[in-house]
Scaffold this motif. Sequence first.
Motif, PDB file in Angstrom:
ATOM      1  N   GLY A   7       0.545  -1.168  -0.073  1.00 43.96           N
ATOM      2  CA  GLY A   7       0.614   0.128  -0.393  1.00 43.96           C
ATOM      3  C   GLY A   7       0.701   1.082  -0.186  1.00 43.96           C
ATOM      4  O   GLY A   7       0.696   1.875  -0.423  1.00 43.96           O
ATOM      5  N   LYS A   8       1.992   1.354   0.925  1.00 37.68           N
ATOM      6  CA  LYS A   8       2.933   2.355   0.546  1.00 37.68           C
ATOM      7  C   LYS A   8       3.610   2.448  -0.202  1.00 37.68           C
ATOM      8  O   LYS A   8       3.988   3.948  -1.334  1.00 37.68           O
ATOM      9  N   GLU A   9       3.770   1.247  -1.238  1.00 33.82           N
ATOM     10  CA  GLU A   9       4.511   1.081  -2.684  1.00 33.82           C
ATOM     11  C   GLU A   9       3.559   2.434  -2.947  1.00 33.82           C
ATOM     12  O   GLU A   9       4.152   2.629  -4.208  1.00 33.82           O
ATOM     13  N   TYR A  10       2.326   1.677  -3.424  1.00 32.49           N
ATOM     14  CA  TYR A  10       1.350   2.563  -4.958  1.00 32.49           C
ATOM     15  C   TYR A  10       1.384   4.146  -3.925  1.00 32.49           C
ATOM     16  O   TYR A  10       0.780   4.728  -4.931  1.00 32.49           O
ATOM     17  N   LEU A  11       1.506   4.743  -2.592  1.00 32.80           N
ATOM     18  CA  LEU A  11       0.921   5.551  -2.794  1.00 32.80           C
ATOM     19  C   LEU A  11       2.543   6.503  -3.580  1.00 32.80           C
ATOM     20  O   LEU A  11       2.148   7.418  -3.489  1.00 32.80           O
ATOM     21  N   LEU A  71      -1.240   3.913   6.907  1.00 39.07           N
ATOM     22  CA  LEU A  71      -1.483   3.180   6.092  1.00 39.07           C
ATOM     23  C   LEU A  71      -2.531   1.777   5.746  1.00 39.07           C
ATOM     24  O   LEU A  71      -2.666   1.631   7.051  1.00 39.07           O
ATOM     25  N   GLY A  72      -2.271   1.780   4.498  1.00 36.68           N
ATOM     26  CA  GLY A  72      -3.091   0.860   4.544  1.00 36.68           C
ATOM     27  C   GLY A  72      -3.067  -0.588   3.459  1.00 36.68           C
ATOM     28  O   GLY A  72      -1.738  -0.039   2.682  1.00 36.68           O
ATOM     29  N   SER A  73      -3.711  -1.442   2.640  1.00 30.45           N
ATOM     30  CA  SER A  73      -3.820  -2.340   1.796  1.00 30.45           C
ATOM     31  C   SER A  73      -3.686  -2.243   0.388  1.00 30.45           C
ATOM     32  O   SER A  73      -4.684  -0.451   0.247  1.00 30.45           O
ATOM     33  N   VAL A  74      -3.526  -2.179  -0.444  1.00 31.48           N
ATOM     34  CA  VAL A  74      -3.546  -1.504  -1.932  1.00 31.48           C
ATOM     35  C   VAL A  74      -5.173  -0.930  -1.904  1.00 31.48           C
ATOM     36  O   VAL A  74      -5.115  -0.056  -2.878  1.00 31.48           O
ATOM     37  N   LYS A  75      -5.710  -2.013  -2.123  1.00 30.41           N
ATOM     38  CA  LYS A  75      -7.483  -1.937  -1.778  1.00 30.41           C
ATOM     39  C   LYS A  75      -7.455  -0.705  -1.316  1.00 30.41           C
ATOM     40  O   LYS A  75      -8.270   0.856  -1.924  1.00 30.41           O
ATOM     41  N   GLN A  76      -7.172  -0.329  -0.103  1.00 31.77           N
ATOM     42  CA  GLN A  76      -7.390   0.479   0.951  1.00 31.77           C
ATOM     43  C   GLN A  76      -6.805   1.830   0.188  1.00 31.77           C
ATOM     44  O   GLN A  76      -7.507   2.825  -0.099  1.00 31.77           O
ATOM     45  N   LYS A  78      -6.030   2.547  -2.522  1.00 29.99           N
ATOM     46  CA  LYS A  78      -6.945   3.234  -4.452  1.00 29.99           C
ATOM     47  C   LYS A  78      -8.123   3.822  -3.870  1.00 29.99           C
ATOM     48  O   LYS A  78      -8.188   5.127  -4.261  1.00 29.99           O
ATOM     49  N   ILE A  79      -8.215   3.285  -2.857  1.00 30.70           N
ATOM     50  CA  ILE A  79      -9.858   4.412  -2.241  1.00 30.70           C
ATOM     51  C   ILE A  79      -9.391   5.513  -2.355  1.00 30.70           C
ATOM     52  O   ILE A  79     -10.572   6.843  -2.460  1.00 30.70           O
ATOM     53  N   PHE A  80      -8.390   5.577  -1.268  1.00 28.23           N
ATOM     54  CA  PHE A  80      -7.482   6.686  -0.524  1.00 28.23           C
ATOM     55  C   PHE A  80      -7.409   8.433  -1.837  1.00 28.23           C
ATOM     56  O   PHE A  80      -7.575   9.170  -1.806  1.00 28.23           O
ATOM     57  N   ILE A  81      -6.998   7.577  -3.135  1.00 30.34           N
ATOM     58  CA  ILE A  81      -6.059   7.794  -3.677  1.00 30.34           C
ATOM     59  C   ILE A  81      -7.218   8.530  -4.796  1.00 30.34           C
ATOM     60  O   ILE A  81      -7.456   9.434  -5.279  1.00 30.34           O
ATOM     61  N   ASP A  82      -8.274   7.883  -5.017  1.00 29.36           N
ATOM     62  CA  ASP A  82      -9.327   8.036  -5.750  1.00 29.36           C
ATOM     63  C   ASP A  82     -10.471   8.974  -5.208  1.00 29.36           C
ATOM     64  O   ASP A  82     -10.690   9.779  -5.482  1.00 29.36           O
TER      65      ASP A  82
END
Length: 93
Positions: A7-11, A71-76, A78-82
């Motif tokens: 999730g952090k890498e995604y952010l 921080l959370g999972s990639v799914k979480q 993605k919702i935050f970024i959206d």
Amino acid sequence: LGQISAGKEYLEKKIPELGLHMEESHANFVLINVSSRKRAAEIVKLLFREKILIKGGFKELCLERYIRVGLGSVKQMKIFIDKLSIALKEISI
């Protein structure tokens, strides 16, 4: 822990795409520079309406332009970024 790291890498990839800067972190949260305390407070308010709880609008000078995001999972994340992307478009500050 693996999901949180992912999730952090995604952010780390998505935050710069929004024109923002994320400070390096070794904790279970990150600080994202959104330019001003007023803008940070508005983002917190808009995301709260979407049931996303973050902190921001800090009074301390060194933190005033940041939002604090757990921080959370990639799914979480993605919702935050959206939702953050939508909030940034709504804010004219």
